[in-house]
Design a protein around this motif. Structure first.
Motif, short mmCIF file in Angstrom:
data_model
loop_
_atom_site.label_atom_id
_atom_site.label_comp_id
_atom_site.label_asym_id
_atom_site.label_seq_id
_atom_site.Cartn_x
_atom_site.Cartn_y
_atom_site.Cartn_z
N LEU A 28 0.84 -1.20 0.00
CA LEU A 28 0.00 0.00 0.00
C LEU A 28 0.87 1.25 0.00
CD1 LEU A 28 -2.98 1.03 0.20
CD2 LEU A 28 -2.59 1.18 2.66
N TRP A 29 1.87 1.27 0.89
CA TRP A 29 2.80 2.40 0.98
C TRP A 29 3.64 2.49 -0.28
CZ3 TRP A 29 3.38 6.90 2.75
CH2 TRP A 29 4.62 7.51 2.95
N GLU A 30 4.13 1.35 -0.78
CA GLU A 30 4.94 1.36 -2.00
C GLU A 30 4.13 1.86 -3.19
OE1 GLU A 30 6.11 -2.74 -2.06
OE2 GLU A 30 7.82 -2.40 -0.72
N THR A 31 2.86 1.52 -3.24
CA THR A 31 1.99 2.00 -4.32
C THR A 31 1.87 3.52 -4.26
OG1 THR A 31 0.73 -0.06 -4.38
CG2 THR A 31 -0.36 1.90 -5.27
N ALA A 32 1.65 4.03 -3.06
CA ALA A 32 1.53 5.49 -2.91
C ALA A 32 2.83 6.19 -3.31
CB ALA A 32 1.16 5.84 -1.48
N LEU A 33 3.96 5.64 -2.89
CA LEU A 33 5.26 6.25 -3.22
C LEU A 33 5.53 6.25 -4.73
CD1 LEU A 33 7.57 4.84 -0.41
CD2 LEU A 33 6.77 7.21 -0.67
N SER A 34 5.05 5.24 -5.42
CA SER A 34 5.33 5.15 -6.86
C SER A 34 4.31 5.91 -7.71
CB SER A 34 5.35 3.68 -7.29
OG SER A 34 4.07 3.11 -7.18
N LEU A 35 3.29 6.44 -7.06
CA LEU A 35 2.22 7.12 -7.77
C LEU A 35 2.70 8.43 -8.40
CD1 LEU A 35 -0.87 6.98 -8.27
CD2 LEU A 35 -1.14 8.29 -6.17
N ASN A 36 2.34 8.64 -9.64
CA ASN A 36 2.62 9.90 -10.31
C ASN A 36 1.77 10.98 -9.64
OD1 ASN A 36 2.59 12.16 -11.99
ND2 ASN A 36 2.57 10.94 -13.88
N PRO A 37 2.37 11.99 -9.02
CA PRO A 37 1.58 13.01 -8.31
C PRO A 37 0.65 13.81 -9.22
CG PRO A 37 3.91 13.61 -8.38
CD PRO A 37 3.80 12.24 -8.96
N ASN A 38 0.87 13.75 -10.52
CA ASN A 38 0.00 14.47 -11.47
C ASN A 38 -1.21 13.65 -11.90
OD1 ASN A 38 1.74 16.74 -11.53
ND2 ASN A 38 3.09 15.61 -12.91
N LEU A 39 -1.28 12.39 -11.45
CA LEU A 39 -2.38 11.52 -11.82
C LEU A 39 -3.59 11.82 -10.93
CD1 LEU A 39 -2.91 9.06 -13.74
CD2 LEU A 39 -2.35 7.60 -11.79
N SER A 40 -4.70 12.19 -11.52
CA SER A 40 -5.89 12.54 -10.73
C SER A 40 -6.62 11.27 -10.30
CB SER A 40 -6.83 13.44 -11.52
OG SER A 40 -7.51 12.69 -12.50
N GLU A 42 -9.58 10.64 -10.69
CA GLU A 42 -10.55 10.28 -11.71
C GLU A 42 -9.92 9.46 -12.84
OE1 GLU A 42 -10.26 13.60 -10.58
OE2 GLU A 42 -11.84 13.10 -9.16
N ASN A 43 -8.61 9.46 -12.92
CA ASN A 43 -7.91 8.72 -13.96
C ASN A 43 -8.13 7.22 -13.78
OD1 ASN A 43 -5.54 7.30 -15.29
ND2 ASN A 43 -5.17 9.41 -15.94
N GLU A 44 -8.35 6.52 -14.86
CA GLU A 44 -8.60 5.07 -14.80
C GLU A 44 -7.42 4.29 -14.22
OE1 GLU A 44 -8.59 2.94 -18.68
OE2 GLU A 44 -8.01 4.87 -19.52
N PHE A 45 -6.23 4.85 -14.24
CA PHE A 45 -5.06 4.16 -13.72
C PHE A 45 -4.75 4.47 -12.26
CE2 PHE A 45 -4.18 4.50 -18.36
CZ PHE A 45 -4.29 3.14 -18.64
N TYR A 46 -5.54 5.34 -11.65
CA TYR A 46 -5.34 5.67 -10.23
C TYR A 46 -5.66 4.42 -9.42
CZ TYR A 46 -5.02 8.67 -6.13
OH TYR A 46 -4.62 9.26 -4.95
N PRO A 47 -4.79 4.05 -8.46
CA PRO A 47 -4.98 2.80 -7.70
C PRO A 47 -6.32 2.76 -6.94
CG PRO A 47 -2.79 3.68 -7.34
CD PRO A 47 -3.56 4.73 -8.08
N SER A 48 -7.08 1.71 -7.15
CA SER A 48 -8.39 1.55 -6.52
C SER A 48 -8.32 1.60 -5.00
CB SER A 48 -9.01 0.20 -6.92
OG SER A 48 -9.11 0.09 -8.30
N ARG A 49 -7.30 0.98 -4.43
CA ARG A 49 -7.20 0.94 -2.96
C ARG A 49 -7.12 2.33 -2.35
NH1 ARG A 49 -2.36 -2.87 -1.24
NH2 ARG A 49 -1.37 -1.94 -3.05
N LEU A 50 -6.54 3.27 -3.06
CA LEU A 50 -6.38 4.61 -2.52
C LEU A 50 -7.67 5.42 -2.57
CD1 LEU A 50 -2.88 5.64 -3.92
CD2 LEU A 50 -3.45 4.38 -1.83
N LYS A 51 -8.64 4.96 -3.35
CA LYS A 51 -9.91 5.68 -3.47
C LYS A 51 -10.92 5.26 -2.39
CE LYS A 51 -9.73 5.87 -8.51
NZ LYS A 51 -10.50 5.54 -9.72
N LEU A 52 -10.65 4.20 -1.67
CA LEU A 52 -11.64 3.63 -0.75
C LEU A 52 -11.84 4.42 0.54
CD1 LEU A 52 -10.67 -0.13 -1.12
CD2 LEU A 52 -12.61 1.06 -2.17
#
Length: 117
Positions: A28-40, A42-52
């Motif tokens: 979970l933490w590794e996913t957040a760290l690797s996330l492109n900060p410009n990805l909204s 609403e983007n289809e590639f935004y990790p589902s777990r982070l939206k919950l």
């Protein structure tokens, strides 16, 4: 949400197949760290777990691994593990104001304690 380490199920903690993940999972933490900060979100590639959950508070993985010494937030995940099991300080966080307090570093408080080093 407050959880020790993380979770793996894309539907959230209520659907976790392997409950020990709550104590050991670092993805979970590794996913957040690797996330492109410009990805909204609403983007289809935004990790589902982070939206919950609006906010997720974790520990287990010291932020000292990424060169930080204070609680650190990425996306909606705030990691409050500042490495007290090793040589870092113990930190507490007011989740409403995001104000935090820290002890001295472990090595200063207990010079003969090896901790997990």
């Amino acid at each position: 949400m407050f959880i020790h380490a993380g979770f793996t199920n894309l539907k959230g903690v209520d659907y976790e197949y392997f409950k020990p993940s709550f104590y050991w999972d670092r993805t979970l933490w590794e996913t957040a760290l690797s996330l492109n900060p410009n990805l909204s979100e609403e983007n289809e590639f935004y990790p589902s777990r982070l939206k919950l959950y609006n906010e997720i508070y974790i520990g287990h993985t010291p932020v000292t691994r990424i060169g930080k010494t204070i609680p650190f937030q990425v996306a909606n995940i705030c990691n409050v593990d500042t490495g007290a099991a090793f040589k870092g300080p113990l930190s507490i966080l007011n989740v409403e104001t995001k104000e935090f307090w820290q002890s001295q570093q472990l090595i200063e408080l207990y010079p003969n304690e090896k901790g997990r080093n």
